[in-house]
Design a protein around this motif. Sequence first.
Motif, PDB file in Angstrom:
ATOM      1  N   LYS A 107       0.827  -1.210   0.000  1.00 56.81           N
ATOM      2  CA  LYS A 107       0.000   0.000   0.000  1.00 56.81           C
ATOM      3  C   LYS A 107       0.867   1.268   0.000  1.00 56.81           C
ATOM      4  N   GLN A 108       1.922   1.253   0.812  1.00 61.33           N
ATOM      5  CA  GLN A 108       2.816   2.413   0.846  1.00 61.33           C
ATOM      6  C   GLN A 108       3.493   2.617  -0.503  1.00 61.33           C
ATOM      7  N   ALA A 109       3.942   1.517  -1.105  1.00 62.76           N
ATOM      8  CA  ALA A 109       4.610   1.601  -2.408  1.00 62.76           C
ATOM      9  C   ALA A 109       3.657   2.138  -3.470  1.00 62.76           C
ATOM     10  N   ASP A 110       2.432   1.622  -3.466  1.00 54.21           N
ATOM     11  CA  ASP A 110       1.431   2.103  -4.423  1.00 54.21           C
ATOM     12  C   ASP A 110       1.178   3.594  -4.234  1.00 54.21           C
ATOM     13  N   SER A 111       1.073   4.004  -2.979  1.00 57.33           N
ATOM     14  CA  SER A 111       0.795   5.409  -2.667  1.00 57.33           C
ATOM     15  C   SER A 111       1.935   6.314  -3.132  1.00 57.33           C
ATOM     16  N   ILE A 112       3.181   5.891  -2.879  1.00 58.26           N
ATOM     17  CA  ILE A 112       4.349   6.678  -3.293  1.00 58.26           C
ATOM     18  C   ILE A 112       4.389   6.804  -4.807  1.00 58.26           C
ATOM     19  N   PHE A 113       4.175   5.675  -5.495  1.00 53.28           N
ATOM     20  CA  PHE A 113       4.203   5.721  -6.960  1.00 53.28           C
ATOM     21  C   PHE A 113       3.075   6.589  -7.502  1.00 53.28           C
ATOM     22  N   ASN A 114       1.908   6.489  -6.925  1.00 53.58           N
ATOM     23  CA  ASN A 114       0.763   7.271  -7.417  1.00 53.58           C
ATOM     24  C   ASN A 114       1.030   8.775  -7.338  1.00 53.58           C
ATOM     25  N   VAL A 115       1.708   9.200  -6.278  1.00 53.77           N
ATOM     26  CA  VAL A 115       2.056  10.626  -6.139  1.00 53.77           C
ATOM     27  C   VAL A 115       3.064  11.026  -7.222  1.00 53.77           C
ATOM     28  N   ILE A 116       4.096  10.188  -7.423  1.00 55.92           N
ATOM     29  CA  ILE A 116       5.106  10.469  -8.446  1.00 55.92           C
ATOM     30  C   ILE A 116       4.458  10.514  -9.831  1.00 55.92           C
ATOM     31  N   GLU A 117       3.577   9.552 -10.097  1.00 59.94           N
ATOM     32  CA  GLU A 117       2.880   9.495 -11.386  1.00 59.94           C
ATOM     33  C   GLU A 117       2.015  10.738 -11.603  1.00 59.94           C
ATOM     34  N   ALA A 118       1.281  11.138 -10.571  1.00 62.58           N
ATOM     35  CA  ALA A 118       0.424  12.328 -10.678  1.00 62.58           C
ATOM     36  C   ALA A 118       1.266  13.582 -10.928  1.00 62.58           C
ATOM     37  N   ASN A 119       2.398  13.690 -10.227  1.00 63.33           N
ATOM     38  CA  ASN A 119       3.294  14.839 -10.428  1.00 63.33           C
ATOM     39  C   ASN A 119       3.850  14.858 -11.847  1.00 63.33           C
ATOM     40  N   TYR A 120       4.173  13.676 -12.363  1.00 66.23           N
ATOM     41  CA  TYR A 120       4.719  13.569 -13.723  1.00 66.23           C
ATOM     42  C   TYR A 120       3.681  14.004 -14.749  1.00 66.23           C
ATOM     43  N   ILE A 121       2.467  13.495 -14.604  1.00 67.67           N
ATOM     44  CA  ILE A 121       1.395  13.834 -15.550  1.00 67.67           C
ATOM     45  C   ILE A 121       1.073  15.325 -15.486  1.00 67.67           C
ATOM     46  N   GLU A 122       1.089  15.878 -14.280  1.00 69.14           N
ATOM     47  CA  GLU A 122       0.842  17.319 -14.121  1.00 69.14           C
ATOM     48  C   GLU A 122       1.913  18.133 -14.851  1.00 69.14           C
ATOM     49  N   ALA A 123       3.185  17.735 -14.685  1.00 72.08           N
ATOM     50  CA  ALA A 123       4.280  18.444 -15.358  1.00 72.08           C
ATOM     51  C   ALA A 123       4.160  18.301 -16.874  1.00 72.08           C
ATOM     52  N   LYS A 124       3.797  17.120 -17.333  1.00 73.13           N
ATOM     53  CA  LYS A 124       3.618  16.881 -18.774  1.00 73.13           C
ATOM     54  C   LYS A 124       2.536  17.792 -19.341  1.00 73.13           C
ATOM     55  N   ASN A 125       1.433  17.931 -18.596  1.00 69.57           N
ATOM     56  CA  ASN A 125       0.338  18.799 -19.046  1.00 69.57           C
ATOM     57  C   ASN A 125       0.737  20.271 -19.050  1.00 69.57           C
ATOM     58  N   ILE A 126       1.577  20.653 -18.096  1.00 67.72           N
ATOM     59  CA  ILE A 126       2.083  22.028 -18.069  1.00 67.72           C
ATOM     60  C   ILE A 126       2.925  22.296 -19.310  1.00 67.72           C
ATOM     61  N   ALA A 127       3.764  21.321 -19.673  1.00 61.99           N
ATOM     62  CA  ALA A 127       4.630  21.473 -20.848  1.00 61.99           C
ATOM     63  C   ALA A 127       3.824  21.660 -22.125  1.00 61.99           C
ATOM     64  N   LEU A 128       2.656  21.038 -22.188  1.00 64.31           N
ATOM     65  CA  LEU A 128       1.819  21.129 -23.392  1.00 64.31           C
ATOM     66  C   LEU A 128       1.257  22.530 -23.620  1.00 64.31           C
ATOM     67  N   LYS A 129       1.348  23.386 -22.605  1.00 62.78           N
ATOM     68  CA  LYS A 129       0.831  24.753 -22.740  1.00 62.78           C
ATOM     69  C   LYS A 129       1.694  25.609 -23.651  1.00 62.78           C
ATOM     70  N   SER A 130       2.917  25.136 -23.909  1.00 68.43           N
ATOM     71  CA  SER A 130       3.832  25.920 -24.750  1.00 68.43           C
ATOM     72  C   SER A 130       3.781  25.433 -26.194  1.00 68.43           C
ATOM     73  N   SER A 131       3.753  26.383 -27.112  1.00 70.77           N
ATOM     74  CA  SER A 131       3.808  26.038 -28.543  1.00 70.77           C
ATOM     75  C   SER A 131       5.236  26.183 -29.073  1.00 70.77           C
ATOM     76  N   ASN A 132       6.132  26.629 -28.183  1.00 65.92           N
ATOM     77  CA  ASN A 132       7.530  26.832 -28.564  1.00 65.92           C
ATOM     78  C   ASN A 132       8.334  25.565 -28.281  1.00 65.92           C
ATOM     79  N   LYS A 133       8.585  24.772 -29.310  1.00 70.84           N
ATOM     80  CA  LYS A 133       9.308  23.517 -29.133  1.00 70.84           C
ATOM     81  C   LYS A 133      10.789  23.723 -29.464  1.00 70.84           C
ATOM     82  N   ALA A 134      11.585  23.898 -28.427  1.00 74.78           N
ATOM     83  CA  ALA A 134      13.019  24.126 -28.616  1.00 74.78           C
ATOM     84  C   ALA A 134      13.694  22.878 -29.189  1.00 74.78           C
TER      85      ALA A 134
END
Length: 276
Positions: A107-134
């Motif tokens: 349960k602890q492992a699942d919980s830790i991974f779920n937080v990391i996964e949610a943070n990753y998806i949130e960051a990915k969605n933030i990146a999509l806000k930019s149309s400037n692809k370096a």
Amino acid sequence: MVELLKEEASIIGFPFSKYISSEKTRTLIDGGNIKEIGKENSLNTEILLDLQPQLVVGYSVSSAVKSLTTIKNAGINVIYNGDWLEETPLGRAEWIKFFGVLFNKEKQADSIFNVIEANYIEAKNIALKSSNKATILSGAIMSKDIWNLPAGESFVAQFLKDANVNYLWKDSKGTGSLSLSFESVFDKAQSAKFWIAPGYFSSKEQMLKSNKIYSKFNAFRENKIFTPATKKGKTGGIIYYELATTRPDLVLKDIIKITNPKLVPNYNLTFFEVMK
């Protein structure tokens, strides 16, 4: 991953332990609670057998199999960790669940991974806000004028894709690295805006001693080279190699901070820094 589950005291032996930077685990090493058992591909089976561990977690490469077979034949349980075979950043991080099973902390492992996964998806969605692809260059010459860089289907390329940047080899095949001629890389990436992870190099001076033509890349001239090789622990371990597998969300945020800093104004780089 063992530390995240607060089970570092369960570790009694580790190969090449000088590369461990975590202060909690270094304290255990310095206190003699964690013994040195050789190098990753050349374990000291005599010391390891004396320790009589309940379990050895290893990984399968040709040179390591012999040592692990000897240990197994002596009646010690061996399990292979396959996180390095995963082809996505989150796939690698999910192996914390493997250790969760070992310590009865699913349960602890699942919980830790779920937080990391949610943070990753949130960051990915933030990146999509930019149309400037370096445009992005990676890797460097490792030997004999052959440039090694991540293939388009590798987990490193996935980081760059999720950061919404234009990795110049994103359409190449393969999940490992590409071995290319210097000339082909120069032709394609001379004008790349950013150069992320230039091999083992830790300074521009070191790069120039290896090959003066590095200076002709725009990213070199404009100080847009970012490396994880300069952030080290007290005993010389590179933080990126220790922690990045477990925290892909922070790696992704680093790349976003490098390429689109306005998207994450309050975030400070964890693994990378500008090469000087």
